[in-house]
Scaffold this active site. Structure first.
Site, PDB file in Angstrom:
ATOM      1  N   ASP A   1     -10.113  -5.379   2.101  1.00  0.00           N
ATOM      2  CA  ASP A   1      -8.873  -6.060   1.747  1.00  0.00           C
ATOM      3  C   ASP A   1      -8.992  -7.575   1.899  1.00  0.00           C
ATOM      4  O   ASP A   1      -8.147  -8.320   1.420  1.00  0.00           O
ATOM      5  CB  ASP A   1      -7.720  -5.600   2.652  1.00  0.00           C
ATOM      6  CG  ASP A   1      -7.234  -4.207   2.292  1.00  0.00           C
ATOM      7  OD1 ASP A   1      -7.363  -3.850   1.108  1.00  0.00           O
ATOM      8  OD2 ASP A   1      -6.762  -3.499   3.192  1.00  0.00           O
TER       9      ASP A   1
ATOM     10  N   GLU B   1       0.088  18.279   7.924  1.00  0.00           N
ATOM     11  CA  GLU B   1       0.378  19.184   6.812  1.00  0.00           C
ATOM     12  C   GLU B   1       0.747  20.565   7.362  1.00  0.00           C
ATOM     13  O   GLU B   1       1.726  21.170   6.948  1.00  0.00           O
ATOM     14  CB  GLU B   1      -0.828  19.324   5.869  1.00  0.00           C
ATOM     15  CG  GLU B   1      -1.052  18.146   4.944  1.00  0.00           C
ATOM     16  CD  GLU B   1      -2.036  17.140   5.513  1.00  0.00           C
ATOM     17  OE1 GLU B   1      -2.312  17.212   6.734  1.00  0.00           O
ATOM     18  OE2 GLU B   1      -2.523  16.285   4.760  1.00  0.00           O
TER      19      GLU B   1
ATOM     20  N   ASP C   1       0.850  -1.179   0.000  1.00  0.00           N
ATOM     21  CA  ASP C   1       0.000   0.000   0.000  1.00  0.00           C
ATOM     22  C   ASP C   1       0.885   1.227   0.000  1.00  0.00           C
ATOM     23  O   ASP C   1       1.871   1.278   0.716  1.00  0.00           O
ATOM     24  CB  ASP C   1      -0.875   0.007   1.263  1.00  0.00           C
ATOM     25  CG  ASP C   1      -2.208  -0.641   0.976  1.00  0.00           C
ATOM     26  OD1 ASP C   1      -2.688  -0.504  -0.165  1.00  0.00           O
ATOM     27  OD2 ASP C   1      -2.750  -1.294   1.881  1.00  0.00           O
TER      28      ASP C   1
ATOM     29  N   ASP D   1      -5.614  -4.008   5.873  1.00  0.00           N
ATOM     30  CA  ASP D   1      -6.252  -3.837   7.176  1.00  0.00           C
ATOM     31  C   ASP D   1      -7.767  -3.763   7.076  1.00  0.00           C
ATOM     32  O   ASP D   1      -8.469  -4.173   7.967  1.00  0.00           O
ATOM     33  CB  ASP D   1      -5.689  -2.616   7.895  1.00  0.00           C
ATOM     34  CG  ASP D   1      -5.734  -1.363   7.027  1.00  0.00           C
ATOM     35  OD1 ASP D   1      -6.263  -1.460   5.896  1.00  0.00           O
ATOM     36  OD2 ASP D   1      -5.253  -0.315   7.473  1.00  0.00           O
TER      37      ASP D   1
ATOM     38  N   SER E   1     -13.178  25.320   7.704  1.00  0.00           N
ATOM     39  CA  SER E   1     -14.608  25.000   7.805  1.00  0.00           C
ATOM     40  C   SER E   1     -15.064  24.416   6.483  1.00  0.00           C
ATOM     41  O   SER E   1     -14.498  24.710   5.422  1.00  0.00           O
ATOM     42  CB  SER E   1     -15.403  26.254   8.133  1.00  0.00           C
ATOM     43  OG  SER E   1     -15.596  27.011   6.953  1.00  0.00           O
TER      44      SER E   1
ATOM     45  N   ASP F   1      -2.519  25.343  13.172  1.00  0.00           N
ATOM     46  CA  ASP F   1      -3.014  24.182  12.446  1.00  0.00           C
ATOM     47  C   ASP F   1      -2.217  22.954  12.906  1.00  0.00           C
ATOM     48  O   ASP F   1      -1.037  22.816  12.606  1.00  0.00           O
ATOM     49  CB  ASP F   1      -2.806  24.437  10.943  1.00  0.00           C
ATOM     50  CG  ASP F   1      -3.349  23.328  10.089  1.00  0.00           C
ATOM     51  OD1 ASP F   1      -3.796  22.315  10.668  1.00  0.00           O
ATOM     52  OD2 ASP F   1      -3.337  23.475   8.856  1.00  0.00           O
TER      53      ASP F   1
END
Lengths: 675, 568
Positions: free
Chosen positions: A515, A341, A300, A511, A371, A337
Site C-alpha cells: 500500500d 464463518e 478497503d 496497512d 484438512s 468450528d
C-alpha cells in the site's frame, strides 16, 4: 468549561504560567497580530508612566487601557498555552514509558548489551519476553506477542511476526511472550515515539498553508487599520483635536483582528488534539487541513465496508429436504468450528429455527476438522456423517460414496456465487442437503454514512481484490459511488493519480507494504498502526486503533478545523463595526458635538466608551477559547446549508454581539465608577 | 421620489442591461480570439499593426512577461505624452497658440491620462492644443482603457486555464480591445453626438456678442471624437473644464442619457463577458448582481440626500429640490445624482454637476464609491479585476466556513494569491490615507483648499481618492494645480494603477498554474443571491472599516452640522 474536556487544574495552572512566558517577543513574533498588540501595550504603558509627573488627569484612564492591552495579549497566549497543554500532558505520559532501555545487539551469534540510544539504523537486536523493544524496526525472525498499550492505549496484546504485514514494531512497546529479532529502522531521536512526542507537544508545529494564507489576510487587515488609525492623527490635528497615544492605541487594538489572531494557533493545535483523542496521529497539521478538502475516499472493502468475515445469511435446502433438517445438519457440523464463518452458521440456525447450540462432547460427536486434503470439515455423530465444504469437494465426496449432487443444488450454488456470496454445500451420508449462503456482510449504518458523505460532496470508492461481479454486488449494497475490483497496488496508484489529475484530493487507508506507494501518492494517507513500517512511513497519518472507518472522522475533523477558522475570522471582522460606533464619537465629541449621534449605544462617557470597547475586545478572546478548542459543531450537510447557518451565527451574530457586550460593560464600568 | 424620476432611473438601467448583455457576449469572443463579424475590417488592420511593430500576437506570455510589456508600454506612454505637451507650442493644430504647460502639470496630466484617471488640474480650453488633445489625450483614452481590459482578460485566463504557465499576450489583448471594441463603439458614439450638436472642428475660438451686450469667447475644437471615448473608456477627461456640464460636450437630454449609457456600457458588459469566458453565465450574473445592489444603494443615497437638500436653504423659503447649487438646470437633481453615481462607481470621473456642491452625504457617496476600489462596475476592465479581487477576499473569508480551503471556480486560494489580493486592496487605500494625511498637516496641502473645516478635509480626501482610485473626477473647491498636488497626485495615480495591476497579474499567473477542482455538494457556491449579498457585504464592510474614521471627520460630521444649522 466542563471537567469532561479533560482540563484539570494542573493544565490550567500551567497555561496561566505559559501565558506570561509567551510574552517573549521572539516567540510572539510568530503571531503578527498579537505582536502588534504587544508593541501597543508597551507604548501605552510608556506614555502612561511618563505622564505621571505631568498634568496626568487621564492617568487612571490611560493605565486601565494599558492594563487591558496587556491582558489582551495574555488572553491570546493563554488560549494557545491551553491548547498545547493537553498535548503536553499526553507527551509527558509517553515520555515516562520511554525509560532508558538496554538493547541486546546481535553481533554474529553473540549478543552485546548496549544502551538503546546507541542503536543505529540497520542494527539487529534480540528482544525476549519481558524486554522493551529498544527502537522502531522490522521483525526479521520469530514471532511474539507484544503489549503496545504505551502507544495505542489498547491493552490487548498484538502478534508481531516476521514477513507479512504484521512485522513492524515500535520502540517503547514490550514483548510479553516468545522472542523476536528486530532490525532497527530509525535512528534515536527519529523514532515513532519521538516523533509522536514532538507532534503532540507542538514543538515541530509549522504553520499550515491555509494558516499562512489566513495570517497574510490578518496582516493585511492589521496594516489597513494601522493606516486608518495613524492617519487619523493628522486628520484630527486638522480638525483641531489632539488624540492621545493611549486612545489611538486602544482604537487600533479594537480594530485589528485580535480575536482570530489570538485564537488562530489554538484552533490549529486543538484540531490535531481532536485527532489525537480519536487515536489518530497526524504527521503534520497540513495533513489535517487537507483532510477537510478531500473529494474522494478510497476505502478497503474488508474491514471498512464489510465486517471482514463472511457470515451465513441463508439456508437453501435441496429438493425434498426441509429447511430445518438442513439447518440442523449445518449447525451440528459447525459446532466445533471456531472460525467466524462457523460461528455465524450456528447462530443463524439458532435464530431462524430456534435450534439450540449443543455441547459437542455431551452428545458424543466427533469433530472432523478442515484438512487441506479433503477441503471439508464436519462431524460424525451416532452413525450420521455430516460434511460441509465447497461444491467441488463435496461433489467429489459424494462421488466416492457413489452418489451425485442434485442439479437444483448446483444451480443454487451458482446463483449464490453470482450474487457475490460464498456457497457452502452440506451433505449427510449420500445426500447433499443444501447450500449455506455465506455472505460478505456490509457493516450496519455504513450505507447511511456514505449517503452523508455524498451530501458533503465526497465520493466513496471501494477497493477490493474480489472479481468485478462480486465487487459490483457489494458496492451496490453498501451504496458506494464507485469500486475498483481485482485491485493491485499498481491499479490503486493509477486510480489515485487519475482522480488527482481531475483536481480531486484523495484520502485512503492502508496497512501493507504494497500500500505504501498509494499511501504516499494520496493526499491524506492513513496508515494502520498494525501495518508495516513502510506503510507508516508513506502515510501522513497513523491510526493507532487500526480502524479504517476512521477516515470519515478524520475528514470531519479537517472540515471542522477550517470552519472554525473561517467562523472566527468572520466574527472578528464583523465585530469592528460596533467598535467604531463606540470609539469614533468618543474621540471627537469635544470638537464635533454633533458626532454624538453616532453613539447609538448611548455609552455613558467618551472614556467609558473607549474602555468598554477595549475590555470587550479582550474578553471576547477568552470567551471564545472553548469554541476554538472544541471546534464549531460540524454536521454532514451540503456546503450551502452549512454556510447559511454559519453566516447567521458568526457573521450576523458578530455584528450584533459586540453592541450588546460593549453596552453591558459600559453599564458595569459606570456603576463601578471606573471611568 | 416622483413617478417620473423613478421611471427615468428605471429606464436607464433597463436600456443599459439590454445593451450590455449582447456586448458582453461579443467582448468574450473578442478576448478569446474567436471569430466575429468585425474580423473582415479589423483583421487586416490588426495584421498591419503587428507587422509594423514586429509583434507576434500568438506568443503566449508568463505573468512576468505580461506585466513587463504592460509596464514598458505605459511608461513609454507617460514619457511621450509629457514630451508632446512640452513641445505643443512648436507643433501644428494650435490655433490659440498655447505654450507648454508647467512641467509638473504636464507630468501630472501625462500620468493622469495613461493611468485612465483623467484627473485634470488644468482647463482644457485654455491649456491644451488640438494636437495634444487628439494625438495625446484621446489616444491614451483608448489605450489606457484597453490596458484595463487586457488585465481583466489575463486574470480570467488565470482562472480558467489548467496547469498553464502563460496568461495570454498583452499586445494582442491591447490591440484587439482597441480595434474590435473601443474603436467601432466610439466612432458610432461620436457620430451620434455630432448629430445632437456636439462640435467637431479645428476652428479658432469664436467671439460672440451676447444678448446682454457682453463679449464672450466660445472655445471650439474636435470635441465629439474625444467625448465618445471619454465616456466609453471611463476616462472622464473633458475637452472643456466644465466637462459634461458644458453644452458643447453634452448638449441635450438625449446626449446626457447616451453618455451615461456609454460610461457603464463596457463595465457592465464585462461582467457578462466574464460569465461567457468562464463558461458559466451564472458566475457573470452574480458579479453583475452584487455590483448592481451596491450601485442602487449608492444612487439611492445620493439622490435622496440631494432631494432633501440643504435645510439652511429651505429655511429661507426656497422649497422643493433646493440643492441646485453646482448643478445644471438642464439636468436637474435626478440626472445629476444619477450621473454622479455612475461616474464615480466607474472610474470615469466625467461630471455633469460639481461634486463639491453636492450635499455632504451626497458628496460622500461618490467618494466612498471610489474608495471601495472602483469595483462597483468600475472602470473599463479595472472594475472587473477589482471586483474579482474582492471575490477572492470574500471566498477566502467566508468560504472557509463550509469546511474546505477556499477555492474560486475550482482554483485554490492560497497564501500567494492572498498576499497579492491583499496588496491590491491595500496599496490604493494606503495611497489615499497617507496622501491625504500628509496634505492635511502641511501648508502646501492646506493652502489649496477653498473651504475650511470638515468640507476642506473632504476636498483633500476626495482628491487623493480620485487619484488613487484612477477616477479623475474632482470635488473642485481645491486648487490642484500646485507643485505639491501635481506631484503627489501623479504619484497617487501611478501607485493606484500599477500597484493594483501588477499584484493581480501575479494572481493570474499563479492561478493559471493550478488544477481545477471539480465542483460538488461540498463546494462553496459562488453563484446565487447569497454569494451576491456576501460579496457586496464584504466590499462595503472592508471599505467602510478602512475609511470610516476619515469620512466621519469629513462628510459625516459636515452633514450632521448642516442639519444642526452650520454650513461650510
Amino acid at each position: 468549561m466542563s471537567k469532561k474536556s479533560g482540563l484539570d487544574r494542573a493544565i490550567l495552572g500551567q497555561a496561566v504560567k505559559e501565558s506570561f512566558v509567551k510574552l517573549d517577543p521572539r516567540a510572539l513574533w510568530r503571531n503578527p497580530v498579537m505582536f502588534v498588540v504587544l508593541i501597543l501595550a508597551v507604548i501605552t504603558t510608556y506614555f502612561t508612566i511618563r505622564a505621571v509627573g505631568g498634568a496626568g488627569k487621564n492617568f487612571w484612564f490611560d493605565l486601565q487601557i494599558a492594563l487591558w492591552l496587556w491582558i489582551t495579549v495574555l488572553f491570546a497566549n493563554f488560549a494557545e498555552a491551553l491548547a498545547e497543554g493537553r498535548g503536553k500532558a499526553q507527551a509527558d505520559a509517553l515520555r515516562k514509558t520511554r525509560s532508558e532501555t538496554v538493547a541486546k545487539k546481535l553481533a554474529g551469534e553473540k549478543t552485546e548489551k548496549i544502551s538503546a540510544s546507541q542503536l543505529r539504523k540497520g542494527d539487529v537486536v534480540l528482544v525476549e519476553a519481558g524486554d522493551f523493544i529498544p527502537g522502531d524496526g522490522e521483525v526479521i525472525e520469530g514471532i511474539a506477542s507484544v503489549d503496545e498499550s504505551a502507544v495505542t492505549g489498547e491493552s490487548a496484546p498484538v502478534i508481531r511476526e516476521s514477513g507479512g504485514d504484521r512485522s513492524s514494531v515500535t520502540g517503547g512497546t514490550r514483548v510479553l511472550s516468545d522472542w523476536i529479532k528486530v532490525q532497527i529502522t530509525a535512528n534515536p531521536g527519529e523514532t515513532f515515539l519521538d516523533r509522536m512526542i514532538s507532534l503532540v507537544e507542538g514543538a515541530k508545529r509549522q504553520k499550515t498553508p491555509n494558516e499562512v494564507a489566513l495570517t497574510i489576510l490578518l496582516i493585511g487587515l492589521t496594516i489597513i487599520f494601522l493606516l486608518a488609525v495613524v492617519t487619523l492623527e493628522p486628520y484630527a490635528i486638522y480638525s483641531g483635536t489632539i488624540l492621545s497615544i493611549p486612545v489611538l492605541a486602544a482604537l487600533m487594538v479594537c480594530l485589528i483582528p485580535t480575536t482570530i489572531g489570538g485564537l488562530l494557533s489554538a484552533i490549529g493545535i486543538a484540531g490535531m488534539d481532536r485527532l489525537l483523542k480519536r487515536n489518530v496521529l497526524a504527521m503534520s497539521g497540513r495533513a489535517v487541513e487537507v483532510a477537510g478538502d478531500v473529494g474522494v475516499l478510497l476505502l478497503d472493502k474488508t474491514g471498512t465496508i464489510t465486517l471482514g468475515n463472511r457470515m451465513a445469511t441463508e439456508f437453501v435446502p435441496a429438493p425434498g429436504v426441509s429447511p430445518e433438517r438442513l439447518a440442523d445438519a449445518a449447525q451440528l457440523s459447525s459446532l466445533a468450528d471456531e472460525t467466524p464463518e462457523g460461528r455465524s452458521i450456528v447462530i443463524l440456525a439458532k435464530e431462524e429455527f430456534n435450534l439450540r447450540e449443543r455441547d459437542i462432547a455431551a452428545i458424543g460427536a466427533k469433530f472432523i476438522p478442515f484438512s487441506a486434503h479433503t477441503r471439508m470439515s464436519g462431524v460424525d455423530l451416532q452413525g450420521r456423517e455430516i460434511r460441509k465444504g465447497a461444491m467441488d469437494s463435496v461433489a467429489r465426496y459424494l462421488q466416492e460414496k457413489g452418489s451425485e449432487m442434485a442439479p437444483e443444488v448446483k444451480a443454487a450454488v451458482e446463483d449464490i456465487a453470482k450474487k457475490g456470496g460464498t456457497p457452502l454445500v452440506v451433505a449427510e451420508g449420500k445426500q447433499a442437503l443444501g447450500v449455506i449462503y455465506l455472505k460478505d456482510v456490509v457493516k450496519g449504518g455504513i450505507k447511511e454514512r456514505f449517503a452523508q458523505l455524498r451530501r458533503m460532496g465526497i465520493k466513496t470508492v471501494m477497493i477490493t481484490g474480489d472479481n468485478p461481479l462480486t465487487a459490483a454486488a457489494i458496492a451496490a449494497e453498501a451504496g458506494v459511488d464507485d469500486f475498483l475490483a481485482e485491485a493491485t497496488p499498481e491499479a490503486k496508484l493509477k486510480l489515485i493519480r487519475e482522480y488527482q489529475g481531475n483536481g480531486n484530493l484523495v484520502a485512503m487507508t492502508g496497512d501493507g507494504t504494497n500500500d505504501a506507494p498509494a499511501l504516499a501518492q494520496s493526499d491524506v494517507g492513513v496508515a494502520m498502526n498494525s501495518g508495516t513500517q513502510a506503510a507508516k512511513e508513506a502515510g501522513n497519518m497513523v491510526d493507532l486503533d487500526s480502524n479504517p472507518t476512521k477516515l470519515i472522522e478524520i475528514v470531519e475533523i479537517g472540515k471542522q478545523l477550517l470552519m472554525t477558522r473561517g467562523a472566527l475570522t468572520t466574527f472578528s471582522i464583523a465585530n469592528d463595526v460596533a467598535k467604531y460606533f463606540a470609539i469614533i464619537p468618543a474621540l471627537f465629541i469635544v470638537t464635533y458635538p454633533q458626532l454624538g449621534v453616532l453613539n447609538i449605544m448611548g455609552l455613558a462617557t467618551p472614556q467609558s466608551a473607549i474602555l468598554s470597547a477595549v475590555i470587550f475586545n479582550a474578553l471576547i478572546i477568552i470567551a471564545l477559547v472553548p469554541l476554538a478548542l472544541r471546534g464549531i459543531p460540524y454536521r454532514p450537510l451540503g456546503a450551502n446549508v452549512i454556510l447559511r447557518r454559519n453566516i447567521l451565527i458568526y457573521g450576523v451574530g458578530g455584528l450584533i454581539v459586540p453592541f450588546i457586550g460593549i453596552k453591558l460593560i459600559d453599564m458595569i464600568l459606570t456603576v463601578l465608577r471606573l471611568s | 421620489m416622483s413617478g417620473n424620476e423613478l421611471l427615468q432611473l428605471g429606464f436607464y438601467l433597463v436600456v443599459l442591461v439590454l445593451l450590455a448583455i449582447p456586448l458582453g457576449r461579443y467582448m468574450a469572443k473578442v478576448l478569446q480570439g474567436e471569430k466575429t463579424f468585425m474580423d473582415v475590417v479589423m483583421g487586416p488592420l490588426e495584421r498591419i499593426i503587428y507587422r509594423a511593430c514586429g509583434i507576434d500576437g500568438q506568443q503566449e506570455m508568463t505573468w512576468r512577461e505580461y506585466a513587463a510589456s504592460l509596464l514598458a508600454f505605459n511608461i513609454l506612454g507617460i514619457i511621450s505624452l509629457l514630451l508632446l505637451q512640452l513641445a505643443q507650442g512648436l507643433l501644428p493644430l494650435n490655433p490659440q497658440g498655447f505654450g507648454a504647460p508647467r512641467w509638473d502639470l504636464a507630468l501630472n496630466t501625462a500620468v493622469s491620462f495613461v493611468t485612465n484617471t483623467n484627473w485634470q488640474a488644468y482647463s482644457g480650453e485654455s491649456t491644451m492644443s488640438y494636437l495634444t488633445q487628439m494625438a495625446g489625450l484621446t489616444v491614451h483614452n483608448f489605450v489606457s482603457a484597453a490596458t484595463g481590459v487586457a488585465v481583466a482578460a489575463a486574470l480570467i485566463r488565470g482562472l480558467t486555464r489548467r496547469q498553464a504557465n502563460s496568461i495570454g499576450n498583452f499586445w494582442s489583448d491591447l490591440t484587439r480591445t482597441t480595434l474590435w471594441i473601443l474603436l467601432p463603439l466610439s466612432l458610432l458614439g461620436a457620430l451620434v453626438l455630432v448629430s445632437q450638436g456636439v462640435i467637431q472642428n479645428f476652428s479658432p475660438y469664436v467671439n460672440v456678442h451676447t444678448l446682454q451686450g457682453a463679449n464672450q469667447t466660445l472655445a471650439m475644437g474636435p470635441v465629439a471624437s474625444q467625448e465618445a471615448i471619454k465616456e466609453l473608456g471611463t476616462n472622464g477627461g473633458g475637452f472643456f473644464n466644465a466637462n459634461s456640464a458644458h453644452p458643447f460636450e453634452n448638449p441635450t437630454p438625449f446626449t446626457n442619457l447616451f453618455e451615461m449609457l456609454y460610461i457603464l456600457l463596457i463595465p457592465v458588459g464585462l461582467t457578462f463577458a466574464f460569465g461567457h469566458m468562464v463558461k458559466d453565465t451564472k458566475q457573470g450574473r452574480v458579479l453583475f448582481a452584487a455590483a448592481l445592489v451596491l450601485f442602487v444603494l449608492m444612487l439611492g443615497t445620493v439622490y435622496s440626500s440631494e432631494i432633501a437638500g440643504n435645510p439652511l436653504v429651505s429655511k429661507i423659503g426656497i422649497r422643493g429640490a433646493s440643492a441646485m447649487e453646482g448643478k445644471e438646470v438642464r439636468f436637474g437633481v435626478v440626472n445629476s445624482a444619477l450621473w454622479a453615481a455612475i461616474t464615480t462607481v466607474t472610474s470615469c470621473g466625467a461630471v455633469n454637476a460639481m461634486h463639491d456642491s453636492l450635499t455632504p452625504l451626497g458628496g460622500m457617496i461618490p467618494m466612498l464609491a471610489i474608495m471601495l476600489g472602483e469595483c462597483v462596475f468600475g472602470g473599463v476592465g479595472t472594475g472587473l479585476y477589482s471586483l474579482l479581487t474582492f471575490v477572492i477576499l470574500t471566498v477566502f473569508i467566508v468560504g472557509l466556513m463550509v469546511g474546505r480551503t477556499p477555492e474560486y471556480l475550482g482554483k485554490k486560494i492560497e497564501g500567494f494569491e492572498m498576499k497579492m489580493a491583499v496588496l491590491a486592496v491595500l496599496i490604493p487605500s494606503a495611497s489615499i490615507l497617507l496622501g491625504s494625511g500628509l496634505a492635511t498637516v502641511i501648508p502646501a496641502g492646506t493652502s489649496s483648499i477653498a473651504n475650511p473645516g470638515p468640507h476642506g478635509l473632504s476636498e483633500i480626501l476626495y482628491a487623493f481618492s480620485s487619484a488613487s482610485g484612477n477616477n479623475g473626477s474632482a470635488f473642485a473647491g481645491i486648487n490642484a494645480n500646485t507643485l505639491f498636488y501635481n506631484l503627489a497626485l501623479a504619484l497617487a495615480m501611478f501607485i493606484g494603477r500599477f500597484g493594483v495591476i501588477i499584484p493581480l497579474l501575479a494572481v493570474a499567473g499563479s492561478l493559471a498554474k493550478k488544477k481545477i477542482a471539480p465542483a460538488g455538494a461540498g463546494t462553496f457556491e459562488t453563484t446565487g443571491g447569497l454569494f451576491a449579498g456576501l460579496l457586496s457585504g464584504v466590499i462595503l464592510i472592508v471599505g467602510a472599516l478602512t475609511f470610516f474614521p476619515a469620512l466621519a471627520l469629513g462628510p459625516i460630521v459636515e452633514q450632521l452640522m448642516m442639519w444642526a444649522g452650520k454650513a461650510f
